[in-house]
Design a protein around this motif. Structure first.
Motif, PDB file in Angstrom:
ATOM      1  N   HIS A  61      -1.537   0.775 -14.229  1.00  0.00           N
ATOM      2  CA  HIS A  61      -0.217   0.260 -14.605  1.00  0.00           C
ATOM      3  C   HIS A  61       0.350  -0.497 -13.405  1.00  0.00           C
ATOM      4  N   PRO A  62       0.875  -1.717 -13.606  1.00  0.00           N
ATOM      5  CA  PRO A  62       1.420  -2.449 -12.460  1.00  0.00           C
ATOM      6  C   PRO A  62       2.722  -1.819 -11.968  1.00  0.00           C
ATOM      7  N   VAL A  63       2.784  -1.570 -10.675  1.00  0.00           N
ATOM      8  CA  VAL A  63       3.982  -0.996 -10.050  1.00  0.00           C
ATOM      9  C   VAL A  63       4.473  -1.965  -8.984  1.00  0.00           C
ATOM     10  N   TRP A  64       5.749  -2.289  -9.046  1.00  0.00           N
ATOM     11  CA  TRP A  64       6.335  -3.192  -8.053  1.00  0.00           C
ATOM     12  C   TRP A  64       6.641  -2.433  -6.759  1.00  0.00           C
ATOM     13  N   VAL A  65       6.366  -3.080  -5.645  1.00  0.00           N
ATOM     14  CA  VAL A  65       6.635  -2.524  -4.315  1.00  0.00           C
ATOM     15  C   VAL A  65       7.557  -3.472  -3.562  1.00  0.00           C
ATOM     16  N   LEU A  88       8.503  -0.462   5.756  1.00  0.00           N
ATOM     17  CA  LEU A  88       8.637   0.685   4.864  1.00  0.00           C
ATOM     18  C   LEU A  88       8.579   0.225   3.411  1.00  0.00           C
ATOM     19  N   LEU A  89       7.767   0.911   2.616  1.00  0.00           N
ATOM     20  CA  LEU A  89       7.514   0.535   1.233  1.00  0.00           C
ATOM     21  C   LEU A  89       8.363   1.383   0.290  1.00  0.00           C
ATOM     22  N   SER A  90       8.851   0.748  -0.777  1.00  0.00           N
ATOM     23  CA  SER A  90       9.640   1.472  -1.774  1.00  0.00           C
ATOM     24  C   SER A  90       9.257   1.018  -3.178  1.00  0.00           C
ATOM     25  N   THR A  91       9.201   1.965  -4.099  1.00  0.00           N
ATOM     26  CA  THR A  91       9.023   1.643  -5.525  1.00  0.00           C
ATOM     27  C   THR A  91      10.311   1.901  -6.300  1.00  0.00           C
ATOM     28  N   ASP A  92      11.393   2.237  -5.601  1.00  0.00           N
ATOM     29  CA  ASP A  92      12.659   2.559  -6.264  1.00  0.00           C
ATOM     30  C   ASP A  92      13.379   1.262  -6.646  1.00  0.00           C
ATOM     31  N   LEU A  93      12.837   0.599  -7.663  1.00  0.00           N
ATOM     32  CA  LEU A  93      13.290  -0.729  -8.061  1.00  0.00           C
ATOM     33  C   LEU A  93      13.579  -0.759  -9.555  1.00  0.00           C
ATOM     34  N   PRO A  94      14.563  -1.548  -9.987  1.00  0.00           N
ATOM     35  CA  PRO A  94      14.845  -1.642 -11.420  1.00  0.00           C
ATOM     36  C   PRO A  94      13.688  -2.239 -12.221  1.00  0.00           C
ATOM     37  N   GLU A  95      12.803  -2.989 -11.562  1.00  0.00           N
ATOM     38  CA  GLU A  95      11.647  -3.561 -12.265  1.00  0.00           C
ATOM     39  C   GLU A  95      10.646  -2.490 -12.708  1.00  0.00           C
ATOM     40  N   ASN A  96      10.699  -1.318 -12.072  1.00  0.00           N
ATOM     41  CA  ASN A  96       9.765  -0.239 -12.390  1.00  0.00           C
ATOM     42  C   ASN A  96      10.363   0.743 -13.390  1.00  0.00           C
ATOM     43  N   ASP A  97       9.497   1.386 -14.177  1.00  0.00           N
ATOM     44  CA  ASP A  97       9.977   2.471 -15.032  1.00  0.00           C
ATOM     45  C   ASP A  97      10.346   3.658 -14.149  1.00  0.00           C
ATOM     46  N   TYR A  98      11.016   4.643 -14.756  1.00  0.00           N
ATOM     47  CA  TYR A  98      11.569   5.738 -13.958  1.00  0.00           C
ATOM     48  C   TYR A  98      10.479   6.513 -13.220  1.00  0.00           C
ATOM     49  N   VAL A  99       9.355   6.777 -13.898  1.00  0.00           N
ATOM     50  CA  VAL A  99       8.284   7.542 -13.251  1.00  0.00           C
ATOM     51  C   VAL A  99       7.781   6.807 -12.015  1.00  0.00           C
ATOM     52  N   SER A 100       7.623   5.491 -12.116  1.00  0.00           N
ATOM     53  CA  SER A 100       7.171   4.707 -10.959  1.00  0.00           C
ATOM     54  C   SER A 100       8.221   4.699  -9.853  1.00  0.00           C
ATOM     55  N   GLN A 101       9.491   4.679 -10.229  1.00  0.00           N
ATOM     56  CA  GLN A 101      10.555   4.716  -9.221  1.00  0.00           C
ATOM     57  C   GLN A 101      10.498   6.008  -8.404  1.00  0.00           C
ATOM     58  N   THR A 102      10.109   7.116  -9.055  1.00  0.00           N
ATOM     59  CA  THR A 102      10.143   8.418  -8.370  1.00  0.00           C
ATOM     60  C   THR A 102       9.031   8.579  -7.342  1.00  0.00           C
ATOM     61  N   ILE A 103       8.078   7.646  -7.290  1.00  0.00           N
ATOM     62  CA  ILE A 103       6.993   7.758  -6.304  1.00  0.00           C
ATOM     63  C   ILE A 103       7.563   7.854  -4.893  1.00  0.00           C
ATOM     64  N   THR A 104       8.619   7.098  -4.602  1.00  0.00           N
ATOM     65  CA  THR A 104       9.186   7.093  -3.241  1.00  0.00           C
ATOM     66  C   THR A 104      10.496   7.877  -3.154  1.00  0.00           C
ATOM     67  N   ASP A 154      16.071  -6.325   4.581  1.00  0.00           N
ATOM     68  CA  ASP A 154      15.349  -6.655   3.357  1.00  0.00           C
ATOM     69  C   ASP A 154      14.412  -7.823   3.671  1.00  0.00           C
ATOM     70  N   THR A 155      13.116  -7.594   3.533  1.00  0.00           N
ATOM     71  CA  THR A 155      12.158  -8.677   3.828  1.00  0.00           C
ATOM     72  C   THR A 155      12.057  -9.676   2.678  1.00  0.00           C
ATOM     73  N   HIS A 156      12.628  -9.289   1.509  1.00  0.00           N
ATOM     74  CA  HIS A 156      12.500 -10.089   0.281  1.00  0.00           C
ATOM     75  C   HIS A 156      11.042 -10.230  -0.156  1.00  0.00           C
ATOM     76  N   ILE A 157      10.211  -9.326   0.341  1.00  0.00           N
ATOM     77  CA  ILE A 157       8.810  -9.295  -0.104  1.00  0.00           C
ATOM     78  C   ILE A 157       8.686  -8.266  -1.222  1.00  0.00           C
ATOM     79  N   LYS A 158       8.132  -8.711  -2.346  1.00  0.00           N
ATOM     80  CA  LYS A 158       7.804  -7.807  -3.454  1.00  0.00           C
ATOM     81  C   LYS A 158       6.402  -8.157  -3.913  1.00  0.00           C
ATOM     82  N   PHE A 159       5.631  -7.129  -4.234  1.00  0.00           N
ATOM     83  CA  PHE A 159       4.304  -7.368  -4.796  1.00  0.00           C
ATOM     84  C   PHE A 159       3.949  -6.189  -5.691  1.00  0.00           C
ATOM     85  N   GLN A 160       2.866  -6.336  -6.427  1.00  0.00           N
ATOM     86  CA  GLN A 160       2.448  -5.288  -7.350  1.00  0.00           C
ATOM     87  C   GLN A 160       1.153  -4.629  -6.888  1.00  0.00           C
ATOM     88  N   ILE A 161       1.080  -3.324  -7.124  1.00  0.00           N
ATOM     89  CA  ILE A 161      -0.191  -2.615  -6.999  1.00  0.00           C
ATOM     90  C   ILE A 161      -0.425  -1.873  -8.310  1.00  0.00           C
TER      91      ILE A 161
END
Length: 554
Positions: A106-110, A127-143, A94-101
């Motif tokens: 709509h802002p999506v956390w990565v 490796l990038l992931s959007t499967d985060l509780p900060e994101n709504d379900y649709v955004s989580q499903t991107i990855t 875990d790099t502990h790096i999070k940012f938004q795109i």
């Protein structure tokens, strides 16, 4: 460790000092990390291994797919079942790096995960992931699923790889000299960089190189330009600005064409594919030069070292013994899955790769009478194994797979196995005496499975496509179906010609050689082992990328 002001965590070789970020939708670095579907991932995995061996200043940028590509299982009747299993990877840091795109305005956390070089002997991989509780379900499903069938989800994945990957490089302060797109999935990075460099396309072009793997225009990704715009693909640019920048005036955003217009240099993945690509794109204005760098695979990872040792020692008895053992071990998997016990002393054909229509998995079965005669031949007995994953929504390819499963019930020496990933791929290559490859020419850009088959003591038997024209010397290091005048044939005529020649060469040359002149057969296989290591080892490829793409200007 800190990921700010990141640098490659090993002493680099001065020849490869230029900083490179290598973007790919999939990486096949080792069996436990299931974030790949097929050849593109196998290629990028070997590239990262060779970058590590050569101590190149290169890092990989990819996506952490929660469910991978899919898990290939069976229905009750042995036909293909597509299953989705959540993957867990404790070896990723875990790099502990999070940012938004921004996706769809709509802002999506990565969140960013890291595969250290010493885990699997690769260049560093982020490796990038959007499967985060900060994101709504649709955004989580991107990855969630690699190459999701939903068009909007797929476009979002492309934005994540391109824009998210480029933004990550800013976050970690890597500042690459070169952004290398392995296929056009990540071309959204160019729009991010265009904004970052003050709307200066030349600054983007200085840094961008592109590898195309697709030998026909219809196979290149195209999406509705209005959908892409609505989904924030163009980083805030208006459609008029996008059209002016890209030269695209119709409603289809052609990712590969834009990559060719934005890159300073591009390459096809075999000499033949370079020719095909130049002819394919020359009618479009403003595209960059397309050279060839032929794909290759990593010898250290793929090759059976014992076979090579016995070959170098000239110990034919031990070479035969080792190949027989490799076949026997692989046949345990076949028996476990299908209940069929194959014989290591019998000539074994393997067809194993991604199931796609142009690869013609079932070609050898299309003449039912000849196929039955081949499998019932007591003078020259034969065993055949199939393996490979169709795309989970490619129903014609799934039908081909299931047809082979049903056909295999009639023959105890024909088997279809599932779970075609890195580990099974290596075992199938070790199982093979003959690695059968019969794509419809010129549809295969490169096709690297035969390279790793040769590294495990299998003779290639192929149509004359992809990397094969650069490799096979018929009867000396493999076997090739000679090209016909395919341009003046329809698909049916091409398939009929290839099928007839396949049987003719198999029955008149290959089988008699294997059973009646084993010393010559062994020499053909050894010649293939030697030639593939010399020409088609990925250290050569990784070196050429620096020499011909990264260090070269434009």
């Amino acid at each position: 460790m800190s990921f700010r002001n990141f640098s490659v965590p090993y002493q680099g070789d001065d020849r490869y000092s230029k900083k490179v970020a290598y973007f790919s939708m999939e990486f096949a670095v080792h069996q436990p990390l299931k974030i790949y579907s097929g050849g593109l991932g196998f290629l990028s995995g070997s590239h990262l291994r060779s970058a590590y061996e050569l101590r190149q200043n290169l890092i990989g940028i990819g996506i952490l797919w929660k469910f991978g590509y899919y898990d290939q299982a069976r229905n009750q009747d042995q036909t293909l079942q597509v299953t989705w299993m959540e993957k867990q990877y404790s070896f990723l840091q875990d790099t502990h790096i999070k940012f938004q795109i921004s996706i769809h305005d709509h802002p999506v956390w990565v969140k960013v995960w890291y595969l250290p070089p010493d885990t699997y002997q690769t260049a560093p991989l982020f490796l990038l992931s959007t499967d985060l509780p900060e994101n709504d379900y649709v955004s989580q499903t991107i990855t969630h699923r690699l190459y999701d069938a939903n068009v909007a989800t797929k476009v979002a994945q492309f934005i994540l790889l391109g824009v998210g990957g480029a933004k990550l490089l800013d976050e970690i302060g890597f500042n690459p000299d070169v952004y290398h797109l392995n296929e056009a999935h990540g071309i959204s990075a160019a729009f991010y960089l265009y904004r970052r460099f003050g709307n200066n396309l030349e600054e983007v072009r200085k840094r961008l190189v592109f590898t195309t793997h697709t030998p026909e225009e219809a196979g290149n990704e195209k999406h509705d330009i209005y959908l892409c715009h609505k989904m924030s693909y163009f980083c805030g640019l208006s459609l008029d600005e996008v059209r002016h920048l890209t030269g695209i005036q119709d409603d289809q955003f052609n990712h590969s064409l834009v990559a060719l217009r934005f890159a300073r240099k591009a390459n096809g993945v075999s000499q033949l594919h370079g020719h095909v690509s130049r002819a394919m794109w020359e009618k479009h204005s403003g595209t960059c030069q397309i050279i060839s760098i032929t794909n290759a695979q990593n010898w250290r990872y793929w090759a059976d070292k014992q076979l090579y040792r016995f070959m170098e020692e000239g110990n034919d008895h031990m070479w035969d013994d080792r190949k027989r053992y490799l076949k026997h071990r692989a046949f345990e998997i076949v028996a476990d899955q299908t209940g069929k016990q194959f014989n290591p002393d019998v000539f074994t054909i393997v067809w194993a790769r991604r199931f796609a229509g142009y690869k013609r998995a079932d070609l050898i079965t299309r003449d039912a009478e000849r196929f039955t005669r081949l499998l019932e031949n007591s003078k020259y007995p034969v065993q055949i194994i199939w393996a490979g994953k169709p795309y989970p929504m490619d129903y014609p390819a799934i039908n081909d797979f299931n047809h082979l499963v049903h056909l295999s019930r009639k023959h105890k020496n024909m088997a279809v196995v599932v779970g075609y990933e890195l580990a099974l791929s290596k075992r199938m290559k070790q199982a093979a005496d003959c690695w059968l490859n019969n794509p419809r020419v010129p549809r295969e850009a490169s096709g690297t499975s035969g390279m790793t088959a040769a590294m495990n003591g299998a003779a290639n038997f192929s149509t004359d496509d992809g990397w094969i024209p650069e490799f096979v010397n018929h009867g000396n290091n493999g076997f090739v179906i000679p090209k016909a005048d395919y341009a003046n044939m329809n698909t049916h005529e091409q398939d009929e010609y290839d099928l007839h020649m396949l049987y003719r060469i198999l029955e008149e040359q290959i089988l008699p050689l294997y059973y009646q002149n084993r010393d010559t057969w062994r020499q053909v296989v050894k010649n293939g082992m030697r030639d593939v290591r010399y020409q088609f080892e990925s250290n050569r490829m990784a070196h050429e990328y620096y020499e011909l793409m990264y260090n070269a200007g434009y």
